[in-house]
Design a protein around this motif. Structure first.
Motif, PDB file in Angstrom:
ATOM      1  N   SER A  19      -9.105 -10.696  -2.777  1.00 49.05           N
ATOM      2  CA  SER A  19      -8.995  -9.940  -1.756  1.00 49.05           C
ATOM      3  C   SER A  19      -9.917  -8.969  -2.116  1.00 49.05           C
ATOM      4  O   SER A  19     -10.479  -8.675  -2.991  1.00 49.05           O
ATOM      5  N   ILE A  21     -12.581  -6.137  -2.795  1.00 54.28           N
ATOM      6  CA  ILE A  21     -14.057  -5.937  -3.518  1.00 54.28           C
ATOM      7  C   ILE A  21     -13.973  -7.370  -3.781  1.00 54.28           C
ATOM      8  O   ILE A  21     -15.459  -7.874  -3.839  1.00 54.28           O
ATOM      9  N   ASP A  40      -7.740 -15.072  -9.043  1.00 51.74           N
ATOM     10  CA  ASP A  40      -6.849 -14.268  -8.481  1.00 51.74           C
ATOM     11  C   ASP A  40      -5.066 -14.530  -8.835  1.00 51.74           C
ATOM     12  O   ASP A  40      -4.917 -15.617  -8.454  1.00 51.74           O
ATOM     13  N   ARG A  54      -3.756 -16.759  -2.744  1.00 52.79           N
ATOM     14  CA  ARG A  54      -4.724 -15.943  -2.347  1.00 52.79           C
ATOM     15  C   ARG A  54      -5.980 -16.435  -3.057  1.00 52.79           C
ATOM     16  O   ARG A  54      -7.160 -16.546  -2.317  1.00 52.79           O
ATOM     17  N   ASP A  75      -2.921 -14.590 -14.479  1.00 55.52           N
ATOM     18  CA  ASP A  75      -2.824 -13.358 -14.436  1.00 55.52           C
ATOM     19  C   ASP A  75      -3.866 -12.883 -15.817  1.00 55.52           C
ATOM     20  O   ASP A  75      -3.750 -13.131 -16.966  1.00 55.52           O
ATOM     21  N   TYR A 167      -4.092   4.352 -14.818  1.00 54.07           N
ATOM     22  CA  TYR A 167      -5.380   4.011 -14.229  1.00 54.07           C
ATOM     23  C   TYR A 167      -6.726   4.633 -14.813  1.00 54.07           C
ATOM     24  O   TYR A 167      -7.469   4.100 -15.071  1.00 54.07           O
ATOM     25  N   LYS A 171      -9.445   2.659 -17.022  1.00 50.00           N
ATOM     26  CA  LYS A 171     -11.057   2.746 -16.504  1.00 50.00           C
ATOM     27  C   LYS A 171     -11.893   3.317 -17.385  1.00 50.00           C
ATOM     28  O   LYS A 171     -12.875   2.861 -17.585  1.00 50.00           O
ATOM     29  N   PRO A 203     -16.852   1.385  -7.783  1.00 49.84           N
ATOM     30  CA  PRO A 203     -16.970   1.315  -6.213  1.00 49.84           C
ATOM     31  C   PRO A 203     -16.023   2.329  -5.465  1.00 49.84           C
ATOM     32  O   PRO A 203     -15.132   2.671  -6.202  1.00 49.84           O
ATOM     33  N   ALA A 205     -14.295   1.783  -1.664  1.00 49.87           N
ATOM     34  CA  ALA A 205     -14.709   0.783  -0.478  1.00 49.87           C
ATOM     35  C   ALA A 205     -13.098   0.852   0.102  1.00 49.87           C
ATOM     36  O   ALA A 205     -12.037   0.954  -0.260  1.00 49.87           O
ATOM     37  N   THR A 207     -10.118  -0.936   1.089  1.00 46.28           N
ATOM     38  CA  THR A 207      -9.207  -1.770   0.838  1.00 46.28           C
ATOM     39  C   THR A 207      -7.829  -1.376   0.871  1.00 46.28           C
ATOM     40  O   THR A 207      -7.571  -0.037   0.907  1.00 46.28           O
ATOM     41  N   ARG A 208      -6.891  -2.346   0.463  1.00 48.29           N
ATOM     42  CA  ARG A 208      -5.479  -1.791   0.363  1.00 48.29           C
ATOM     43  C   ARG A 208      -5.264  -0.919  -0.723  1.00 48.29           C
ATOM     44  O   ARG A 208      -4.379  -0.031  -0.746  1.00 48.29           O
TER      45      ARG A 208
HETATM   46  N1  LIG Z   1     -11.173   0.331  -3.351  1.00 46.51           N
HETATM   47  C1  LIG Z   1     -11.754   1.342  -3.771  1.00 46.51           C
HETATM   48  O1  LIG Z   1     -11.956   2.191  -3.223  1.00 46.51           O
HETATM   49  C2  LIG Z   1     -11.891   1.514  -5.265  1.00 46.51           C
HETATM   50  C3  LIG Z   1     -12.182   2.493  -5.938  1.00 46.51           C
HETATM   51  C4  LIG Z   1     -12.353   2.508  -7.503  1.00 46.51           C
HETATM   52  C5  LIG Z   1     -12.139   1.372  -8.250  1.00 46.51           C
HETATM   53  N2  LIG Z   1     -11.839   0.184  -7.612  1.00 46.51           N
HETATM   54  C6  LIG Z   1     -11.605  -0.716  -8.455  1.00 46.51           C
HETATM   55  O2  LIG Z   1     -12.431  -1.856  -7.750  1.00 46.51           O
HETATM   56  C7  LIG Z   1     -11.526  -3.200  -7.944  1.00 46.51           C
HETATM   57  C8  LIG Z   1     -11.279  -3.879  -6.655  1.00 46.51           C
HETATM   58  O3  LIG Z   1     -10.357  -3.171  -5.954  1.00 46.51           O
HETATM   59  P1  LIG Z   1      -9.799  -3.426  -4.527  1.00 46.51           P
HETATM   60  O4  LIG Z   1      -9.788  -2.140  -3.768  1.00 46.51           O
HETATM   61  O5  LIG Z   1     -10.705  -4.544  -3.964  1.00 46.51           O
HETATM   62  O6  LIG Z   1      -8.458  -3.688  -4.774  1.00 46.51           O
HETATM   63  P2  LIG Z   1      -7.435  -4.935  -3.806  1.00 46.51           P
HETATM   64  O7  LIG Z   1      -5.837  -4.500  -4.287  1.00 46.51           O
HETATM   65  O8  LIG Z   1      -7.917  -5.246  -2.713  1.00 46.51           O
HETATM   66  O9  LIG Z   1      -7.585  -6.513  -4.836  1.00 46.51           O
HETATM   67  C9  LIG Z   1      -7.073  -6.508  -6.186  1.00 46.51           C
HETATM   68  C10 LIG Z   1      -7.045  -7.932  -6.394  1.00 46.51           C
HETATM   69  O10 LIG Z   1      -6.828  -8.085  -7.707  1.00 46.51           O
HETATM   70  C11 LIG Z   1      -5.747  -8.978  -7.811  1.00 46.51           C
HETATM   71  N3  LIG Z   1      -5.024  -8.878  -9.421  1.00 46.51           N
HETATM   72  C12 LIG Z   1      -4.212  -7.786  -9.506  1.00 46.51           C
HETATM   73  N4  LIG Z   1      -3.636  -8.120 -10.704  1.00 46.51           N
HETATM   74  C13 LIG Z   1      -4.106  -8.999 -11.224  1.00 46.51           C
HETATM   75  C14 LIG Z   1      -4.027  -9.786 -12.454  1.00 46.51           C
HETATM   76  N5  LIG Z   1      -3.300  -9.372 -13.370  1.00 46.51           N
HETATM   77  N6  LIG Z   1      -4.479 -11.125 -12.583  1.00 46.51           N
HETATM   78  C15 LIG Z   1      -5.556 -11.530 -11.804  1.00 46.51           C
HETATM   79  N7  LIG Z   1      -5.552 -10.884 -10.494  1.00 46.51           N
HETATM   80  C16 LIG Z   1      -5.007  -9.779 -10.062  1.00 46.51           C
HETATM   81  C17 LIG Z   1      -4.876  -9.034  -6.744  1.00 46.51           C
HETATM   82  O11 LIG Z   1      -4.154  -9.913  -6.475  1.00 46.51           O
HETATM   83  C18 LIG Z   1      -6.003  -8.661  -5.578  1.00 46.51           C
HETATM   84  O12 LIG Z   1      -6.432  -9.824  -4.876  1.00 46.51           O
HETATM   85  C19 LIG Z   1     -10.211  -2.673  -8.951  1.00 46.51           C
HETATM   86  O13 LIG Z   1     -10.656  -2.679 -10.371  1.00 46.51           O
HETATM   87  C20 LIG Z   1     -10.239  -1.131  -8.437  1.00 46.51           C
HETATM   88  O14 LIG Z   1      -9.499  -0.489  -9.548  1.00 46.51           O
HETATM   89  C21 LIG Z   1     -11.581   0.209  -6.189  1.00 46.51           C
END
Ligand SMILES: NC(=O)c1ccc[n+]([C@@H]2O[C@H](COP(=O)([O-])OP(=O)(O)OC[C@H]3O[C@@H](n4cnc5c(N)ncnc54)[C@H](O)[C@@H]3O)[C@@H](O)[C@H]2O)c1
Length: 310
Positions: A19, A21, A40, A54, A75, A167, A171, A203, A205, A207-208
């Motif tokens: 899901s 990014i 995932d 997923r 996981d 978090y 990071k 990033p 973007a 997302t949830r």
């Molecule tokens: N969305 C943003 O604006 C944003 C900003 C800064 C950083 N990020 C980083 O970008 C990355 C992607 O974020 P996103 O917004 O797409 O999040 P998201 O919640 O849409 O997707 C995260 C995915 O990771 C999977 N996941 C969670 N725990 C897991 C595990 N233990 N093993 C395997 N898969 C697992 C989930 O099932 C989910 O499909 C993350 O590392 C997040 O910290 C995102």
């Protein structure tokens, strides 16, 4: 011929590929010709309720579009799952050329109220999750003549966060881990090893995960982030190493590298607290923390705003 940005003939693994990014990265890699391991755990934002659906759905989506993909629903915070993901690539297609690690969770809480479990889980998924993939990937990549690419997923929050200290710390760890992998890769290459690069994307973007972020600040779509991951894993991006890039909408920015700025030396054998108190403000001083400076500016603006009269 110029080096290509496409991934024809390469095999990549994308954690969190089900899901947000990660899904966008997985689809973009497949569209550029890569075989893709969609990894995932299929969990909710806080890491609960795992489901294998997923990862399977995105692997099916890639296959339906004519691409090649397998799903792994483990996981990433479990050490053996890193090896399982790399093995899925190598057993199916004979190599692992790129690993992108966007898998992630959030458990928000002020530091003074954070439970041990909230800390452990977030650090385990983000930081240990990256370690598990890098560890298994590098063990294989260093033996492949073509090397490989590691793409970590950081966040601007690695600088600091008010309500997500777990978090932010994870990071920050991802950034240091990735820089360490990059340094190791460069030293292996110096000794005749294959080309390996390790970089981070920070990033932003829709997302949830970013649903609660006040997006009067800049944002974009997951598909805006994906081309950078593809580039960093392509032959054209192989010489890019040890970098952190913000990717948001149409903007890509590079972060600076941390380094000492100013020094002072003890006048005698060693410093005394009083000597430091006297010298430090003028000699080495402080460096402004951008987030703290912003809060202080807002605090002083509030103090200067006249209260409305009844
Ligand atoms: N969305 C943003 O604006 C944003 C900003 C800064 C950083 N990020 C980083 O970008 C990355 C992607 O974020 P996103 O917004 O797409 O999040 P998201 O919640 O849409 O997707 C995260 C995915 O990771 C999977 N996941 C969670 N725990 C897991 C595990 N233990 N093993 C395997 N898969 C697992 C989930 O099932 C989910 O499909 C993350 O590392 C997040 O910290 C995102």
């Amino acid at each position: 011929m110029a080096e290509t940005c496409h991934l024809e003939g390469k095999t990549v693994a994308v954690t969190g590929g089900g899901s947000g990014i990660g899904r966008a990265v997985a689809l973009a890699c497949a569209a550029e010709g890569a075989n893709v391991v969609v990894a995932d755990y299929g969990v909710d934002l806080d890491g609960s309720n795992p489901s294998s659906e997923r990862a399977r759905a995105v692997a099916d989506e890639i296959a339906a579009a004519g691409g090649a993909a397998v799903a792994v629903a483990g996981d990433v915070s479990v050490f053996a799952v890193g090896a399982e993901i790399v093995a899925a690539a190598c057993d199916t297609w004979g190599a692992i050329d790129g690993i992108a690690c966007p898998a992630g969770v959030l458990r928000e809480r002020m530091l003074f109220n954070m439970t041990e479990e909230e800390w452990d889980h977030v650090v385990a998924v983000h930081l240990k999750g990256h370690f598990n993939l890098y560890r298994a990937g590098l063990a294989r990549m260093r033996k492949q003549p073509t090397g490989g690419s590691l793409v970590g997923f950081a966040s601007g929050a690695f600088v600091a966060s008010v309500a997500q200290a777990n978090y932010a710390a994870a990071k920050g760890g991802v950034v240091s881990l990735t820089r360490s992998a990059a340094l190791l890769a460069a030293s292996l290459r110096l000794r005749g090893g294959p080309p390996i690069n390790a970089n981070c994307i920070a990033p932003v973007a829709r997302t949830r995960m970013s649903e609660n972020v006040p997006f009067e600040i800049e944002t974009g779509e997951p598909a805006d982030v994906a081309p950078m991951a593809v580039y960093l894993m392509s032959d054209a991006g192989r010489e890019v190493n040890a970098q952190i890039y913000t990717v948001v909408g149409r903007r890509i920015s590079v972060w600076n590298q941390p380094a000492e700025l100013r020094s002072m030396w003890a006048p005698g054998d060693r410093w005394t607290p009083a000597g430091i108190a006297e010298m430090l403000p003028g000699a080495v001083g402080q460096e402004p923390h951008p987030f703290v400076v912003d809060l202080e500016r807002r605090l002083s603006a509030r103090a200067e705003t006249p209260r409305s009269q009844p």
